[in-house]
Scaffold this active site. Sequence first.
Site, PDB file in Angstrom:
ATOM      1  N   LYS A 173      63.751  47.306   7.544  1.00 30.56           N
ATOM      2  CA  LYS A 173      62.954  47.754   6.396  1.00 30.56           C
ATOM      3  C   LYS A 173      62.783  46.574   5.464  1.00 30.56           C
ATOM      4  O   LYS A 173      63.640  45.685   5.416  1.00 30.56           O
ATOM      5  CB  LYS A 173      63.716  48.867   5.669  1.00 30.56           C
ATOM      6  CG  LYS A 173      62.867  49.754   4.810  1.00 30.56           C
ATOM      7  CD  LYS A 173      62.312  50.932   5.583  1.00 30.56           C
ATOM      8  CE  LYS A 173      61.485  51.820   4.695  1.00 30.56           C
ATOM      9  NZ  LYS A 173      61.027  53.021   5.367  1.00 30.56           N
ATOM     10  N   GLY A 232      57.334  66.608  -5.354  1.00 31.85           N
ATOM     11  CA  GLY A 232      56.532  65.410  -5.101  1.00 31.85           C
ATOM     12  C   GLY A 232      55.334  65.740  -4.239  1.00 31.85           C
ATOM     13  O   GLY A 232      55.475  65.972  -3.038  1.00 31.85           O
ATOM     14  N   VAL A 233      54.148  65.815  -4.868  1.00 36.45           N
ATOM     15  CA  VAL A 233      52.944  66.117  -4.075  1.00 36.45           C
ATOM     16  C   VAL A 233      52.097  64.850  -3.945  1.00 36.45           C
ATOM     17  O   VAL A 233      50.983  64.762  -4.431  1.00 36.45           O
ATOM     18  CB  VAL A 233      52.146  67.323  -4.639  1.00 36.45           C
ATOM     19  CG1 VAL A 233      52.835  68.613  -4.242  1.00 36.45           C
ATOM     20  CG2 VAL A 233      51.975  67.265  -6.156  1.00 36.45           C
ATOM     21  N   GLY A 234      52.671  63.852  -3.273  1.00 34.75           N
ATOM     22  CA  GLY A 234      51.984  62.590  -3.014  1.00 34.75           C
ATOM     23  C   GLY A 234      51.434  62.570  -1.600  1.00 34.75           C
ATOM     24  O   GLY A 234      50.990  63.600  -1.068  1.00 34.75           O
ATOM     25  N   VAL A 292      52.742  62.575   1.287  1.00 37.17           N
ATOM     26  CA  VAL A 292      53.323  63.521   2.245  1.00 37.17           C
ATOM     27  C   VAL A 292      53.328  64.937   1.660  1.00 37.17           C
ATOM     28  O   VAL A 292      52.899  65.900   2.309  1.00 37.17           O
ATOM     29  CB  VAL A 292      54.777  63.133   2.614  1.00 37.17           C
ATOM     30  CG1 VAL A 292      55.350  64.135   3.601  1.00 37.17           C
ATOM     31  CG2 VAL A 292      54.838  61.722   3.194  1.00 37.17           C
TER      32      VAL A 292
HETATM   33  P1  NAD Z   1      54.067  59.034  -2.839  1.00 34.94           P
HETATM   34  O1  NAD Z   1      54.390  57.932  -3.755  1.00 34.94           O
HETATM   35  O2  NAD Z   1      52.695  59.113  -2.262  1.00 34.94           O
HETATM   36  O3  NAD Z   1      54.342  60.427  -3.559  1.00 34.94           O
HETATM   37  C1  NAD Z   1      55.499  60.692  -4.272  1.00 34.94           C
HETATM   38  C2  NAD Z   1      55.192  61.802  -5.277  1.00 34.94           C
HETATM   39  O4  NAD Z   1      56.427  62.158  -5.901  1.00 34.94           O
HETATM   40  C3  NAD Z   1      54.258  61.362  -6.389  1.00 34.94           C
HETATM   41  O5  NAD Z   1      53.313  62.380  -6.652  1.00 34.94           O
HETATM   42  C4  NAD Z   1      55.188  61.142  -7.594  1.00 34.94           C
HETATM   43  O6  NAD Z   1      54.556  61.421  -8.837  1.00 34.94           O
HETATM   44  C5  NAD Z   1      56.267  62.165  -7.308  1.00 34.94           C
HETATM   45  N1  NAD Z   1      57.575  61.827  -7.882  1.00 34.94           N
HETATM   46  C6  NAD Z   1      58.174  60.625  -7.933  1.00 34.94           C
HETATM   47  N2  NAD Z   1      59.392  60.726  -8.497  1.00 34.94           N
HETATM   48  C7  NAD Z   1      59.563  62.032  -8.776  1.00 34.94           C
HETATM   49  C8  NAD Z   1      60.624  62.785  -9.337  1.00 34.94           C
HETATM   50  N3  NAD Z   1      61.736  62.204  -9.762  1.00 34.94           N
HETATM   51  N4  NAD Z   1      60.445  64.116  -9.477  1.00 34.94           N
HETATM   52  C9  NAD Z   1      59.299  64.730  -9.072  1.00 34.94           C
HETATM   53  N5  NAD Z   1      58.272  64.070  -8.522  1.00 34.94           N
HETATM   54  C10 NAD Z   1      58.405  62.738  -8.380  1.00 34.94           C
HETATM   55  O7  NAD Z   1      55.180  58.995  -1.677  1.00 34.94           O
HETATM   56  P2  NAD Z   1      55.089  59.593  -0.215  1.00 34.94           P
HETATM   57  O8  NAD Z   1      54.499  58.583   0.703  1.00 34.94           O
HETATM   58  O9  NAD Z   1      54.477  60.971  -0.288  1.00 34.94           O
HETATM   59  O10 NAD Z   1      56.625  59.700   0.179  1.00 34.94           O
HETATM   60  C11 NAD Z   1      57.449  60.691  -0.388  1.00 34.94           C
HETATM   61  C12 NAD Z   1      58.873  60.535   0.155  1.00 34.94           C
HETATM   62  O11 NAD Z   1      58.875  60.659   1.567  1.00 34.94           O
HETATM   63  C13 NAD Z   1      59.502  59.170  -0.143  1.00 34.94           C
HETATM   64  O12 NAD Z   1      60.880  59.348  -0.337  1.00 34.94           O
HETATM   65  C14 NAD Z   1      59.278  58.394   1.129  1.00 34.94           C
HETATM   66  O13 NAD Z   1      60.249  57.393   1.343  1.00 34.94           O
HETATM   67  C15 NAD Z   1      59.442  59.483   2.162  1.00 34.94           C
HETATM   68  N6  NAD Z   1      58.736  59.196   3.407  1.00 34.94           N
HETATM   69  C16 NAD Z   1      57.404  59.002   3.386  1.00 34.94           C
HETATM   70  C17 NAD Z   1      56.751  58.736   4.580  1.00 34.94           C
HETATM   71  C18 NAD Z   1      55.250  58.566   4.628  1.00 34.94           C
HETATM   72  O14 NAD Z   1      54.683  58.667   5.714  1.00 34.94           O
HETATM   73  N7  NAD Z   1      54.572  58.323   3.507  1.00 34.94           N
HETATM   74  C19 NAD Z   1      57.475  58.682   5.781  1.00 34.94           C
HETATM   75  C20 NAD Z   1      58.861  58.892   5.764  1.00 34.94           C
HETATM   76  C21 NAD Z   1      59.473  59.157   4.556  1.00 34.94           C
END
Ligand code: NAD
Length: 364
Positions: free
Chosen positions: A89, A191-193, A195
Amino acid sequence: MSQAGVRSAPDFWGVLSEWDGIGAVVRYDRPTGAWIFVALHDDTLGAPTGGCRMKVYERPEDGLWDALRLAEGMTYKWASIGFDFGGGKSVLAIPHPLEGAERAGLLRRFGALLNTLSGSYNAGEDLGTTPDDMQIVAQVTPHVVGLDPSGGKPEDPGPYTALGVFVGIQAALEHRFGSAELAGRSVLVQGVGDVGAPLATSLAAAGAEVLVVDLNAERATAFAAEVGGRVVDASAMFETECDVYAPCAIGATVNPSSIPLLRCAVVAGSANNQLLSDADAQALKDRDILYAPDYVINAGGAMAFALIHQGVSDEGVLRERVSSLRGALAEIFREADTEATTPLAAARSRVDRILHERRQQDPR
Ligand code: NAD
């Protein structure tokens, strides 16, 4: 939401001395003031491969710690899903959000560093980096995964990760309640990002009640309205009654402070390192809460990237392969019951078995 109990990293030397991976490459990027960390955990199955995270950390040590822990998770993830990659990583620990030429410059210098490592580590998109960012890195180095083989824009892993979490939630519901039916079930998505949003959309479409928590209040409100869900106040998140808590934002939300408060039957989400420590898996079991090990349930994006790397481009095939995570998790839950252990311990012993067998075949 309280993050009490979340530990911050010790100093650089303390962080490294607590870790048993291959090693770490550390570079200070003078033009931006960012620290670049490349963590190589294990290469038993192949070259360390994992996402490149870009984030502002309070201290550089926290970025290094994140890289090391995430690299270890990648070792377990690749072994769990049967791909010949090792655990690695990278983290770009930036001093403040970077845009434009400054951001592109850092990404290019990161790419040049990957060339120096000659394929000892392959990077992909992760939290804080975008497909566009990875395209910039790929202009400098071939050591990037997740690129469209036709030379187009890199794929977004989020929807594949979301699909894996969706089928993982179905496996957990089936194990816990005897039915994978989502209608009538409530799922709290933190977290509605990238994923959480596609996950919540699929859950709502399948009839689940979706409860939304996001640091970004506007996003939470707009998104809840879009899927017919309900916003939950972050300060009341853990105490909110629901069938499934799906952490899809940050790590370590499941910890000794939050576990006694949880009012759910299942913890199943995408966040990496959801547990503060492995002991939290036993604490969840003691409360009869089924935990889907993070590095298995969130493997969909990595799996899709690995398949794309192997030349698979058909979306239907990619989705079918990612959906196989449902069966993998169902097996882990069954094994945990048979062995009277936690799903985390069951997942880990499968990984250890796989790595052990490979080391026997290929002693170095
Ligand atoms: P992202 O940045 O697109 O979305 C994260 C969301 O969480 C955002 O809307 C943000 O405002 C919100 N957020 C951040 N901190 C917060 C908190 N303390 N409380 C509430 N909401 C909060 O990230 P993502 O790509 O959707 O990934 C989300 C998680 O999944 C991360 O931990 C990431 O490591 C893990 N993950 C993601 C992937 C991927 O394919 N993107 C794969 C494996 C693991």
